[in-house]
Design a protein around this motif. Sequence first.
Motif, PDB file in Angstrom:
ATOM      1  N   LEU A  74       0.802  -1.216   0.000  1.00 49.55           N
ATOM      2  CA  LEU A  74       0.000   0.000   0.000  1.00 49.55           C
ATOM      3  C   LEU A  74       0.837   1.268   0.000  1.00 49.55           C
ATOM      4  O   LEU A  74       0.373   2.318  -0.457  1.00 49.55           O
ATOM      5  N   TYR A  75       2.064   1.188   0.526  1.00 49.47           N
ATOM      6  CA  TYR A  75       2.815   2.421   0.745  1.00 49.47           C
ATOM      7  C   TYR A  75       4.218   2.449   0.164  1.00 49.47           C
ATOM      8  O   TYR A  75       4.754   3.523  -0.055  1.00 49.47           O
ATOM      9  N   ASN A  80       9.088   3.789  -3.747  1.00 49.16           N
ATOM     10  CA  ASN A  80       8.731   5.165  -4.116  1.00 49.16           C
ATOM     11  C   ASN A  80       7.613   5.739  -3.253  1.00 49.16           C
ATOM     12  O   ASN A  80       7.129   6.838  -3.507  1.00 49.16           O
ATOM     13  N   GLY A  81       7.192   4.992  -2.216  1.00 47.02           N
ATOM     14  CA  GLY A  81       6.154   5.476  -1.313  1.00 47.02           C
ATOM     15  C   GLY A  81       4.738   5.305  -1.841  1.00 47.02           C
ATOM     16  O   GLY A  81       3.786   5.659  -1.167  1.00 47.02           O
ATOM     17  N   LEU A  82       4.589   4.762  -3.041  1.00 44.27           N
ATOM     18  CA  LEU A  82       3.268   4.597  -3.645  1.00 44.27           C
ATOM     19  C   LEU A  82       2.790   3.152  -3.510  1.00 44.27           C
ATOM     20  O   LEU A  82       3.563   2.240  -3.239  1.00 44.27           O
ATOM     21  N   ALA A  83       1.493   2.978  -3.746  1.00 37.66           N
ATOM     22  CA  ALA A  83       0.924   1.631  -3.715  1.00 37.66           C
ATOM     23  C   ALA A  83       1.473   0.812  -4.877  1.00 37.66           C
ATOM     24  O   ALA A  83       1.860   1.357  -5.922  1.00 37.66           O
TER      25      ALA A  83
END
Length: 196
Positions: A74-75, A80-83
Amino acid sequence: MQVGGPFWDVPLGRRDSLGASIQGSNQGIPAPNNTLPTIITKFKRLGLNVVDVVALSGGHTIGLSRCTSFRQRLYNQSGNGLADGTLDVSYAAQLRQGCPRSGGDDNLFPLDIVSSTKFDNYYFKNILAGRGLLSSDEVLLTKSAETAALVKAYANDVHLFFQHFAQSMVNMGNITPLTGSQGEIRKNCRRLNNFH
């Protein structure tokens, strides 16, 4: 509760351990974030094949998973911090509501978002729709043509899934049986001795 699903004959006469161990049972079992080659290797070490991997993964049609088991999807799946890009966007947003970036580790989510209390083939349909909860679910579709073909076949044919799942359960039941005077042949399968 009756959840449906296939039936299979369980071979009689298997010798079982006199005790049980959580550590022993979890040893060698794939983790939710294992790569597909790791999962396949763990199965092959036990004498199981790729069909067994995918068919037995279909057991995820029932059950729940903790947030901590899929949070990285999810994170920060790719750093890259994205889902995870393989997750359906609305499904990822729904999961984020109950699985925050930190905290909520033990919050539970159905492994099969459509029919979590029924043994069916929606687990595979969910994977095709980008709604496989665990990374170990998603890799069945995205990392191997062989496993992807099985995911698609099971999504399209519940009877084929049931047939393969039943055979894979028998195969799994034949993993490293005890021999000689080791263990016992249970006459009452409800009895569990020395669970630690």
